[in-house]
Design a protein around this motif. Structure first.
Motif, mmCIF file in Angstrom:
data_model
loop_
_atom_site.group_PDB
_atom_site.id
_atom_site.type_symbol
_atom_site.label_atom_id
_atom_site.label_comp_id
_atom_site.label_asym_id
_atom_site.label_seq_id
_atom_site.Cartn_x
_atom_site.Cartn_y
_atom_site.Cartn_z
ATOM 1 N N ASN A 174 0.823 -1.205 0.000
ATOM 2 C CA ASN A 174 0.000 0.000 0.000
ATOM 3 C C ASN A 174 0.858 1.256 0.000
ATOM 4 O O ASN A 174 0.546 2.248 -0.683
ATOM 5 C CB ASN A 174 -0.937 -0.003 1.214
ATOM 6 C CG ASN A 174 -1.978 -1.103 1.142
ATOM 7 O OD1 ASN A 174 -2.355 -1.545 0.059
ATOM 8 N ND2 ASN A 174 -2.438 -1.565 2.291
ATOM 9 N N SER A 175 1.968 1.204 0.754
ATOM 10 C CA SER A 175 2.872 2.357 0.769
ATOM 11 C C SER A 175 3.550 2.524 -0.585
ATOM 12 O O SER A 175 3.750 3.641 -1.060
ATOM 13 C CB SER A 175 3.923 2.187 1.876
ATOM 14 O OG SER A 175 3.309 2.069 3.134
ATOM 15 N N ALA A 176 3.907 1.397 -1.212
ATOM 16 C CA ALA A 176 4.561 1.468 -2.520
ATOM 17 C C ALA A 176 3.604 1.992 -3.583
ATOM 18 O O ALA A 176 4.007 2.736 -4.491
ATOM 19 C CB ALA A 176 5.076 0.086 -2.915
ATOM 20 N N ALA A 177 2.324 1.625 -3.473
ATOM 21 C CA ALA A 177 1.353 2.090 -4.458
ATOM 22 C C ALA A 177 1.192 3.606 -4.400
ATOM 23 O O ALA A 177 1.040 4.278 -5.426
ATOM 24 C CB ALA A 177 0.003 1.410 -4.232
ATOM 25 N N SER A 178 1.243 4.161 -3.181
ATOM 26 C CA SER A 178 1.138 5.610 -3.054
ATOM 27 C C SER A 178 2.395 6.330 -3.520
ATOM 28 O O SER A 178 2.363 7.531 -3.766
ATOM 29 C CB SER A 178 0.847 5.985 -1.597
ATOM 30 O OG SER A 178 1.913 5.562 -0.753
ATOM 31 N N SER A 179 3.490 5.585 -3.664
ATOM 32 C CA SER A 179 4.753 6.169 -4.125
ATOM 33 C C SER A 179 5.031 5.830 -5.579
ATOM 34 O O SER A 179 6.172 5.953 -6.034
ATOM 35 C CB SER A 179 5.903 5.666 -3.241
ATOM 36 O OG SER A 179 5.660 5.952 -1.882
ATOM 37 N N ASN A 180 3.998 5.355 -6.295
ATOM 38 C CA ASN A 180 4.113 5.003 -7.713
ATOM 39 C C ASN A 180 5.145 3.895 -7.957
ATOM 40 O O ASN A 180 5.823 3.875 -8.978
ATOM 41 C CB ASN A 180 4.474 6.231 -8.552
ATOM 42 C CG ASN A 180 3.377 7.288 -8.514
ATOM 43 O OD1 ASN A 180 2.192 6.946 -8.493
ATOM 44 N ND2 ASN A 180 3.778 8.550 -8.495
ATOM 45 N N VAL A 181 5.263 2.963 -7.004
ATOM 46 C CA VAL A 181 6.130 1.801 -7.165
ATOM 47 C C VAL A 181 5.281 0.654 -7.714
ATOM 48 O O VAL A 181 4.169 0.420 -7.218
ATOM 49 C CB VAL A 181 6.777 1.400 -5.817
ATOM 50 C CG1 VAL A 181 7.610 0.128 -5.977
ATOM 51 C CG2 VAL A 181 7.643 2.535 -5.295
ATOM 52 N N PRO A 182 5.735 -0.067 -8.738
ATOM 53 C CA PRO A 182 4.937 -1.168 -9.301
ATOM 54 C C PRO A 182 4.555 -2.182 -8.239
ATOM 55 O O PRO A 182 5.413 -2.632 -7.455
ATOM 56 C CB PRO A 182 5.876 -1.785 -10.346
ATOM 57 C CG PRO A 182 6.817 -0.687 -10.697
ATOM 58 C CD PRO A 182 7.001 0.120 -9.447
ATOM 59 N N PRO A 183 3.279 -2.599 -8.163
ATOM 60 C CA PRO A 183 2.843 -3.547 -7.123
ATOM 61 C C PRO A 183 3.476 -4.919 -7.259
ATOM 62 O O PRO A 183 3.561 -5.655 -6.278
ATOM 63 C CB PRO A 183 1.329 -3.611 -7.326
ATOM 64 C CG PRO A 183 1.105 -3.161 -8.736
ATOM 65 C CD PRO A 183 2.175 -2.171 -9.023
ATOM 66 N N GLN A 184 3.935 -5.293 -8.475
ATOM 67 C CA GLN A 184 4.538 -6.612 -8.620
ATOM 68 C C GLN A 184 5.897 -6.711 -7.934
ATOM 69 O O GLN A 184 6.448 -7.801 -7.815
ATOM 70 C CB GLN A 184 4.668 -6.990 -10.099
ATOM 71 C CG GLN A 184 5.486 -6.029 -10.934
ATOM 72 C CD GLN A 184 4.585 -5.017 -11.630
ATOM 73 O OE1 GLN A 184 3.487 -4.765 -11.146
ATOM 74 N NE2 GLN A 184 5.026 -4.484 -12.743
ATOM 75 N N ASP A 185 6.451 -5.566 -7.509
ATOM 76 C CA ASP A 185 7.714 -5.602 -6.786
ATOM 77 C C ASP A 185 7.537 -6.096 -5.358
ATOM 78 O O ASP A 185 8.516 -6.420 -4.685
ATOM 79 C CB ASP A 185 8.357 -4.204 -6.768
ATOM 80 C CG ASP A 185 8.838 -3.774 -8.150
ATOM 81 O OD1 ASP A 185 8.936 -4.656 -9.034
ATOM 82 O OD2 ASP A 185 9.104 -2.575 -8.346
ATOM 83 N N VAL A 186 6.307 -6.141 -4.868
ATOM 84 C CA VAL A 186 6.008 -6.651 -3.530
ATOM 85 C C VAL A 186 5.221 -7.946 -3.701
ATOM 86 O O VAL A 186 4.032 -7.912 -4.040
ATOM 87 C CB VAL A 186 5.201 -5.639 -2.695
ATOM 88 C CG1 VAL A 186 4.968 -6.186 -1.289
ATOM 89 C CG2 VAL A 186 5.914 -4.301 -2.635
ATOM 90 N N PRO A 187 5.824 -9.102 -3.474
ATOM 91 C CA PRO A 187 5.162 -10.392 -3.777
ATOM 92 C C PRO A 187 4.142 -10.793 -2.725
ATOM 93 O O PRO A 187 4.311 -11.792 -2.025
ATOM 94 C CB PRO A 187 6.339 -11.362 -3.819
ATOM 95 C CG PRO A 187 7.319 -10.793 -2.850
ATOM 96 C CD PRO A 187 7.192 -9.288 -2.956
ATOM 97 N N LEU A 188 3.049 -10.036 -2.631
ATOM 98 C CA LEU A 188 2.066 -10.300 -1.580
ATOM 99 C C LEU A 188 1.330 -11.611 -1.806
ATOM 100 O O LEU A 188 1.202 -12.439 -0.894
ATOM 101 C CB LEU A 188 1.074 -9.134 -1.506
ATOM 102 C CG LEU A 188 -0.024 -9.262 -0.444
ATOM 103 C CD1 LEU A 188 0.580 -9.375 0.941
ATOM 104 C CD2 LEU A 188 -0.969 -8.069 -0.523
ATOM 105 N N GLU A 189 0.836 -11.839 -3.031
ATOM 106 C CA GLU A 189 0.049 -13.046 -3.299
ATOM 107 C C GLU A 189 0.907 -14.305 -3.179
ATOM 108 O O GLU A 189 0.480 -15.313 -2.597
ATOM 109 C CB GLU A 189 -0.577 -12.958 -4.689
ATOM 110 C CG GLU A 189 -1.543 -11.803 -4.871
ATOM 111 C CD GLU A 189 -2.688 -11.865 -3.895
ATOM 112 O OE1 GLU A 189 -3.105 -12.987 -3.549
ATOM 113 O OE2 GLU A 189 -3.180 -10.803 -3.478
ATOM 114 N N SER A 190 2.096 -14.283 -3.730
ATOM 115 C CA SER A 190 2.970 -15.453 -3.621
ATOM 116 C C SER A 190 3.424 -15.670 -2.183
ATOM 117 O O SER A 190 3.638 -16.810 -1.754
ATOM 118 C CB SER A 190 4.184 -15.294 -4.544
ATOM 119 O OG SER A 190 4.900 -14.103 -4.249
ATOM 120 N N MET A 191 3.538 -14.580 -1.410
ATOM 121 C CA MET A 191 3.894 -14.730 0.003
ATOM 122 C C MET A 191 2.778 -15.403 0.789
ATOM 123 O O MET A 191 3.035 -16.193 1.703
ATOM 124 C CB MET A 191 4.201 -13.364 0.609
ATOM 125 C CG MET A 191 5.616 -12.862 0.341
ATOM 126 S SD MET A 191 5.924 -11.293 1.179
ATOM 127 C CE MET A 191 5.643 -11.759 2.879
#
Length: 300
Positions: free
Chosen positions: A249-266
């Motif tokens: 969520n923090s990365a999304a507000s900073s225009n960071v691609p969401p695929q860089d945070v592997p939430l679903e695979s985690m």
């Protein structure tokens, strides 16, 4: 005529078995596919999951999710040890208490068995609620930041006591009577006769208690503060997922691609880490589990 009748019986038997085996095979496959999907997704990259969804085979193989989960191996191993210790101690003590309670409640010479049975059953319909439970553990028992706050609430279950009571009813009363004639006391009869004859029920109830402790995270979250270095595995994995969600969520507000945070695979990787030992252990008690479920329900 006899040969024709036998052939008809053989053909019908084969058809019934084929239909039965086919149905069981389809059912087993439907149960197995979700586990394969979880393992496959845990080794997939976040980008592949977001682009193609979940699949039975990783489209882009990646171990990044496991690298994050095991980023601090000492905490993971410590959480495993805490959970394993609570599970072993809680299962052993809880199984012994449940077995004694179930055996005592089915004894015809126990004067207050009906009143105590009603009291145990009554707790399945009504409870004191969360606030009194929290006050009991923290203010009266003073178990805040103590592993006993996780261990004690899971020792007894009305459902398991009723199951043990139903099973011990199937043990002939004449066996205990003959043991009494030979001079055995009640505790000796329970240890040397009832427990060995209750192996299927004990394995079933033990599995229920062990799974309850292994999957426990709610009481840990209530009574174990973040100041404790090692907390149960399920709570540790829950915190890992929560942290990853916050980072995304923090990365999304900073225009960071969401695929860089592997939430679903985690999520899938934590599911594998949490359920792996249970899956490996279950086949060893499966036959006792099935027997324990069925024997207590048969009247004889």
């Amino acid at each position: 005529m006899e040969n024709t009748a036998r052939r008809n019986i053989d053909v019908s038997t084969i058809m019934v078995r084929l239909i039965g085996y086919g149905f069981i095979g389809v059912f087993a496959l439907s149960c197995l596919l979700p586990f394969i999907l979880i393992i496959s997704s845990s080794f997939s990259s976040e980008k592949a999951i977001m682009d193609h969804g979940f699949s039975l085979w990783p489209k882009e193989f990646s171990t990044f999710a496991y690298e994050i989960v095991f980023q601090n191996p000492r905490l993971v191993i410590g959480s495993y040890i805490v959970t394993l210790g609570i599970t072993i101690v809680g299962t052993a003590v809880g199984l012994f208490i449940v077995a004694m309670t179930g055996y005592a409640l089915q004894r015809q010479d126990f004067l207050y068995r009906n009143k105590i049975s009603f009291y145990i059953y009554f707790t399945t319909l009504f409870s004191g609620g969360l606030v009194p439970f929290y006050l009991l553990i923290t203010q009266y028992l003073h178990l805040k930041d103590n592993y006993l706050a996780v261990l004690l609430p899971g020792l007894l279950s009305p459902f398991l006591i009723i199951m043990m009571k139903s099973f011990t009813k199937s043990i002939p009363h004449e066996i205990t009577e003959s043991a009494k004639i030979d001079g055995a006391g009640d505790f000796t009869i329970f240890l040397r006769i009832i427990l060995p004859m209750s192996t299927p029920a004990l394995a079933t109830i033990g599995l229920f208690i062990a799974l309850g402790y292994w999957n426990e995270w709610y009481n840990s979250m209530l009574f174990l503060s973040p100041n404790m270095e090692y907390r149960p595995l399920q709570l540790f994995l829950y915190n890992v997922i929560t942290s990853a969600d916050f980072i995304r969520n923090s990365a999304a507000s900073s225009n960071v691609p969401p695929q860089d945070v592997p939430l679903e695979s985690m999520k899938m990787a934590t599911a594998v880490v949490a359920t792996g030992p249970v899956i490996l252990f279950y086949p060893f008690v499966q036959k006792y589990f099935i027997t324990g479920i069925t024997v207590g329900a048969v009247k004889g």
